[in-house]
Write an enzyme that holds these catalytic residues in place. Structure first.
Site, PDB file in Angstrom:
ATOM      1  N   GLU A  22       0.696  -1.327   0.116  1.00  0.00           N
ATOM      2  CA  GLU A  22      -0.206   0.078  -0.062  1.00  0.00           C
ATOM      3  C   GLU A  22       0.660   1.357  -0.188  1.00  0.00           C
ATOM      4  OE1 GLU A  22      -2.931  -0.260   3.210  1.00  0.00           O
ATOM      5  OE2 GLU A  22      -4.138  -1.379   2.205  1.00  0.00           O
TER       6      GLU A  22
ATOM      7  N   GLU B  36      -6.848  -6.772  -1.596  1.00  0.00           N
ATOM      8  CA  GLU B  36      -7.041  -6.896  -0.184  1.00  0.00           C
ATOM      9  C   GLU B  36      -8.463  -6.122  -0.119  1.00  0.00           C
ATOM     10  OE1 GLU B  36      -4.149  -5.623   2.612  1.00  0.00           O
ATOM     11  OE2 GLU B  36      -5.462  -4.307   3.651  1.00  0.00           O
TER      12      GLU B  36
END
Length: 472
Positions: free
Chosen positions: A297, A389
């Site tokens: 991320e 995710e």
């Protein structure tokens, strides 16, 4: 070597009304035409193009109109894939029973846009050895769709695992495709941080994930900071080696997740990443089931800089593994830039200079509404996207579940064949962890007795509708 294996796995034969493709030593995929089945309140027609065989079944507009097949099968779990067309805008649900037992009270057969546009609806069922009776019966006065065929994908043995069926994956256009060049959707789970919850990834939990949960893949989430890889590179690399082997032995795909989070600039860990991925690719690059998630991320960093990281790390992997799909983290905590004030246009207008890659997208349904959903929808039409995710709760992985919003995301991803990974397969105290605290390491991991609401919901959506893996 993998090309040779894939070629051998694709061997098949064609018979009258029945197509069989080898999916391994002990499993098979069989297609049964609807026009050869037993029809109640319906007719066989051939006036809409695109069907297979000699025709299709047009069920009457009545409750109970049905098609009944009697396929031979091995005992165990199988995927039932119904090929259909629905030229109306109205869902035409059907009740699916197997040997008199209901496996779906109202399987969805949504509008396909035209009677000549054919799609698949799938469900999981337990079959017995020998002859089985499978019935699809209309549940509303509008009747069912036009039914073309039933495909039975026998996944009862190791030969029918996701990897055995699909083989080496690749990116074709904006889709993830299998060894037959057909677009597929992978659905699976992510571990929590391997530094915190390694006892939730053991033989019993992996057996449950592959068998009872019917997941196609597991994302192995290895944090870099936060007490992870940085603290002991050798220990964490060896742990990853061992887990890759364990997951691979169960016929699932593995996402090797470089879970960089803080700091948000992936260049901070570039040399560590080169060391790690060089070893992983060298040891596992001959396997057909590895995907590399190279930057979890990125955040607080513009896409242009993240792009240079990707273009620096990809050659490290390609040196030992020229075939695997590489997953590239996007800006704004994997939101294609939305959470950082950007958008998918940043990537579309400045793509990474590489092939066989996909861009990652993360969402949490309790926090991320229409703007994120629309971003995912638009992006998936322009670039290859893999949702590595997501959670049904807030972005913290905690809080109330928003199953309504989650279903909107899942419907979109099913429609566009966007693969997804749910966070997370652990017994963390937060609502996003699927197991109740204290479940690991002893379990039980199968069934629902130890699951939180999010766990019950996601397990159900992994199992039904089941994955449809086309082989021709």
């Amino acid at each position: 070597m993998r090309t040779q294996i894939a070629t051998l796995a694709a061997a098949g034969l064609v018979g009258a009304g029945l197509t069989v493709f080898a999916a391994g030593a002990d499993a098979a995929t069989t297609t049964h035409e609807a026009e050869s089945a037993t029809v109640t309140a319906g007719v066989v027609e051939s006036n809409h193009a695109g069907f297979t065989g000699t025709g299709f079944v047009n069920t009457d507009n009545a409750v109970g109109s049905s098609v009944q097949w009697s396929p031979q099968a091995a005992a165990g779990t199988a995927t039932l894939r119904f090929r259909f067309a629905n030229g109306t805008a109205v869902n035409r649900p059907m009740r699916i029973t197997v040997n008199g037992t209901e496996v779906s009270p109202a399987l969805t057969f949504p509008g396909t846009g035209a009677w000549t546009t054919w799609q698949d609806a799938t469900v999981t069922a337990t079959l017995k050895a020998g002859a089985n009776t499978i019935v699809a019966a209309s549940t509303t006065a509008t009747g069912g769709p036009n039914l073309d065929s039933l495909t039975v994908i026998d996944r009862a043995t190791g030969g029918g695992t996701p990897v055995a069926v699909n083989g080496q994956l690749r990116v074709c256009g904006v889709k993830l495709c299998n060894q037959y060049g057909r677009p597929i959707q992978l659905r699976g789970m992510s571990t929590h941080g391997l530094q915190w919850y390694p006892n939730c990834v053991n033989n019993a939990s992996l057996d449950a994930l592959a068998g009872d949960w019917q997941a196609d893949h597991l994302r192995l989430s290895m944090y870099i900071q936060e007490g992870g890889y940085e603290t002991n590179p050798r220990q964490f690399t060896d742990r990853m080696h061992a887990l890759i082997e364990q997951v691979s032995a169960r016929g699932m795909y593995v996402i090797v997740d470089w879970h960089q989070l803080t700091p948000g600039d992936p260049h901070y860990n570039l040399e560590r990443a080169r060391t790690f991925f060089a070893e992983i690719a060298q040891r596992h690059g001959s396997k057909p089931n590895i995907l590399y998630d190279v930057a979890n991320e990125p955040n607080g960093t513009p896409w242009s800089r993240i792009k240079t990281y990707h273009e620096a790390i990809i050659p490290t992997i390609r040196a030992a593994d020229p075939d695997a799909v590489i997953l590239l983290g996007t800006h704004g905590w994997g939101s294609l830039g939305v959470s950082d004030g950007g958008s998918e246009a940043d990537v579309i207008n400045n793509p990474v200079n590489a092939t066989n890659i996909m861009y990652t997208f993360h969402f949490y349904a309790g926090s991320h509404g229409t703007e994120y959903l629309n971003t995912l929808s638009r992006a998936a039409d322009r670039i290859p996207v893999f949702v590595t995710e997501f959670g049904t709760q807030t972005a913290s992985g905690d809080g109330a579940n928003n199953f309504t919003r989650s279903q909107q995301y899942l419907d979109l991803m099913a429609q566009k064949k966007i693969s997804w990974t749910n966070w997370n397969y652990s017994d963390d105290s937060r609502s996003g962890a699927v197991f109740n605290s204290g479940t690991c390491p002893g379990g039980p991991f199968a069934g629902t007795s130890r699951l939180k609401p999010a766990g019950v919901w996601i397990r159900d959506h992994l199992k039904s509708p089941a994955d449809a893996f086309p082989t021709a």
